[in-house]
Scaffold this motif. Structure first.
Motif, short mmCIF file in Angstrom:
data_model
loop_
_atom_site.label_atom_id
_atom_site.label_comp_id
_atom_site.label_asym_id
_atom_site.label_seq_id
_atom_site.Cartn_x
_atom_site.Cartn_y
_atom_site.Cartn_z
N LYS A 1 46.43 19.29 15.58
CA LYS A 1 47.76 19.80 16.52
C LYS A 1 49.16 20.23 15.22
N GLU A 2 49.96 20.72 15.59
CA GLU A 2 50.89 21.25 14.93
C GLU A 2 51.96 20.29 14.79
N ALA A 3 52.36 20.17 13.42
CA ALA A 3 53.56 19.12 13.01
C ALA A 3 54.77 19.91 12.67
N VAL A 4 55.93 19.41 13.15
CA VAL A 4 57.08 20.05 12.97
C VAL A 4 58.30 18.97 12.72
N ILE A 5 58.98 19.55 11.54
CA ILE A 5 60.06 18.50 11.26
C ILE A 5 61.11 18.36 12.26
#
Length: 645
Positions: free
Chosen positions: A287-291
């Motif tokens: 899955k994508e990780a976003v700050i």
């Protein structure tokens, strides 16, 4: 005009007074127990010279311990000169001096506190003298302080309430010890010796404070022994930011409950079962990780408060593994050498009248090569950081008999002191100097990385300015959060990150640590956390279990009588089999003796006597009633033969 007689608590203190009064105590003076000139006489006690008489002084039948004779409650208490080599002789010397026709005024120069007052009053009363007396009340042994104390000495009558509290405390300890020790020894001495497989019937000492402290040590040991560790799990993710290429890690943060801030999440809430953790990892794979957030703050850390005795003993125990009684012994010696203020204090702040002395103290320390540069830095700052309006360090409402432990303007090279004394003096001086330094500042960074609504938190902390930490190093505490070395302050909100992988973290709950004698001292001082009653909790906040003058002695006595052991290197305290058995006996017969609230209620009574809020008569009436009830309560358990099984 007659002579003035000065009585100090110890020979070493007498020398300080003698010098100021124009006397030089010779070897011959030491031998005869006093020194004098045309105007003044200086003599000294050896600590206590007079004590409360044993029960057989009231009736010879009390030489034999019998349950049917209990409780023993004298109508009038008797006092005797302590039967030790040199003590009787010195008492006779002081008695003769106090009754001499050419002496018209006596100065009480014993330590300024409840115990010092008691030491003098017993000698004064036992001497039979009716000469007027004045009280010298000082917080340091410097020449200026002693001169001021003599000049401003008040009539001894103004300290009568303090004396009544001191007498009441002694009677209280006598009644607890003489009655309950006999009661438990007669009733359970043989039971205890059989349990310990000893041939002789055991003596079971019971004390108002001592037994309560033993209970704390035993309860902690039982808590550790009965502790069942539990495994729990967390999830740790490794990231690499796409724009900056910064590699960092984050720990999974559970979703906060409604009305609960994220910083309020309990430690145990941060962990889940192994199955839940594995499911979470599986759910977030690929899955994508976003700050989500980058929070950078500058945080300040104030210099620590000044030392009282308990904090000094605790810090010396942590840093140098010094036993608490050794630290008190050293502190008392440094006080008598005029290097620090009175050590037996519960206060961690200064009184406003001491503030005027601060420049002189700093000037004195400036002459010492070990502290010169630190003082120079303080002077370069201009106006002193600590003044009469600095509530953190100056507050008359928080000063009891004496202000916090600080250095005096008299100083000594550390090389001239023995190793342990140098360590304690260095601690006191640097803790004092730290108060004048700026705050220590840190850059703190908190980053939240979002993966499918699950938050992973990263923390970093960087020291911006040492401030007071330049002069004083606080004993390290266990970090509550894991800190990363990565430059996460360079991360940007909404920046995407690559998930490099997940790790399953296995943790195991740990039992509480055993007490050291240093942490036990602090627990005794801050015993309010054990008390449910709000009023008593407020009272014990200022009194604790025992006093600053007696706590280390209580721990030492528990060790000497074989109720606890203290490891010689680590200073870790554990109960002996005998100590555990005694607590078990007390818990099954008069468990309130183990409760800090009992000590709190009696300490409150003593404070009320001292403050004129109650009378000695009312206090003693309640105490007698309690002793009678306690003896009857324990007597009623005499048929419990299997009490230790």
């Amino acid at each position: 005009m007659g002579k003035k007689l000065f009585i100090t608590e110890k020979p070493s203190v007498a020398a300080s007074f003698a010098n100021i009064l124009g006397l030089d105590i010779s070897k011959g003076d030491r031998a005869r127990g006093f020194a004098e000139n045309k105007e003044v006489i200086v003599s000294w006690c050896f600590g206590h010279l007079v004590t409360m008489a044993y029960p057989d002084a009231y009736n010879s039948k009390y030489k034999e311990w019998k349950i049917e004779d209990l409780p023993i409650i004298p109508n009038e208490y008797k006092y005797v000169v302590i039967d030790q080599k040199g003590v009787g002789k010195q008492f006779e010397v002081i008695q003769t001096l106090m009754c001499r026709e050419d002496v018209d005024l006596i100065y009480c120069c014993t330590d300024s506190g409840r115990e010092g007052e008691y030491i003098f009053r017993l000698v004064y009363s036992q001497s039979g003298s009716d000469k007027p007396a004045k009280r010298v009340w000082i917080s340091s042994q410097t020449e200026e302080a002693v001169k001021k104390g003599i000049d401003e000495a008040k009539s001894i009558r103004e300290y009568d309430l303090l004396a009544k509290a001191a007498y009441s405390r002694a009677k209280e300890d006598w009644l607890f010890g003489m009655n309950l020790s006999r009661m438990y020894t007669c009733q359970y001495g043989r039971t205890l010796s059989n349990y310990l497989k000893e041939s002789k019937s055991s003596v079971i000492p019971i004390g108002r404070v001592m037994t309560c402290v033993l209970g704390l040590v035993v309860d902690r040991e039982l808590e550790i022994r009965n502790f069942v560790p539990q495994k729990h799990y967390g999830v740790k993710a490794s990231f690499k930011s796409q724009d900056n290429g910064i590699e960092y890690f984050g720990k999974w943060q559970p979703k906060k409950s409604k009305g609960k801030k994220s910083e309020e999440i309990d430690e145990q809430d941060k962990y889940i079962s192994k199955e839940e953790a594995e499911e979470l990892i599986e759910k977030l794979k690929n899955k994508e990780a976003v700050i989500k957030k980058v929070d950078v703050k500058v945080k300040s850390e104030q210099p620590p408060l000044l030392f009282n005795l308990a904090e000094l003993q605790s810090e010396a125990n942590k840093k140098f593994k010094l036993p608490v009684d050794k630290t008190l012994e050293i502190a008392q010696s440094l006080y008598e050498k005029k290097l620090i203020s009175y050590p037996r204090t519960d206060s961690r702040v200064l009184s406003t009248d001491v503030v005027a002395e601060i420049p002189k103290i700093l000037n004195g320390l400036f002459k010492n090569e070990s502290f010169k540069d630190y003082v120079l830095r303080i002077k370069e700052q201009g106006e002193l950081k600590v003044n009469k309006t600095t509530k953190r360090y100056v507050d008359d409402s928080k000063v009891t008999d004496h202000y916090a432990i600080i250095p005096t303007y008299v100083t000594a090279n550390l090389s001239s002191l023995d190793a342990d004394s140098a360590k304690i003096y260095n601690l006191v001086v640097k803790r004092f100097l730290a108060a004048f330094y700026p705050v220590a500042q840190y850059n703190t960074v908190k980053v939240e990385t979002n993966i499918e609504g699950e938050i992973f938190v990263s923390n970093a902390k960087t020291l911006l300015s040492l401030g007071w930490k330049e002069v004083y190093e606080v004993s390290a505490k266990k970090d509550e959060e894991e800190i990363t070395d990565s430059p996460i302050h360079k991360l940007v909100k909404n920046e995407k990150s690559e998930v490099l992988g997940f790790d399953l973290e296995e943790k195991e709950t740990k039992p509480p640590s055993r007490y050291t004698d240093g942490s036990l001292i602090i627990t005794m001082e801050k015993a309010g956390k054990f008390i449910e009653n709000e009023e008593l909790r407020e009272q014990i906040k200022t009194t604790g279990i025992g006093t600053s003058a007696t706590r280390s002695g209580i721990i030492k006595k528990l060790k000497e009588i074989g109720h606890i052991s203290i490891h010689s290197k680590t200073q870790v305290v554990t109960p002996t089999l005998k100590g555990e058995a005694i607590v078990k006996l007390v818990r099954k017969t008069a468990r309130e003796l183990l409760n800090p609230s009992l000590t709190a209620s009696w300490e409150k009574g003593l404070a009320m006597i001292e403050n004129g809020e109650t009378t000695e008569e009312i206090f003693m009436e309640k105490l007698h009633s309690y002793i009678i009830k306690s003896i009857e309560k324990v007597k009623n358990t005499r048929d419990n033969r299997n009490i230790l099984n």
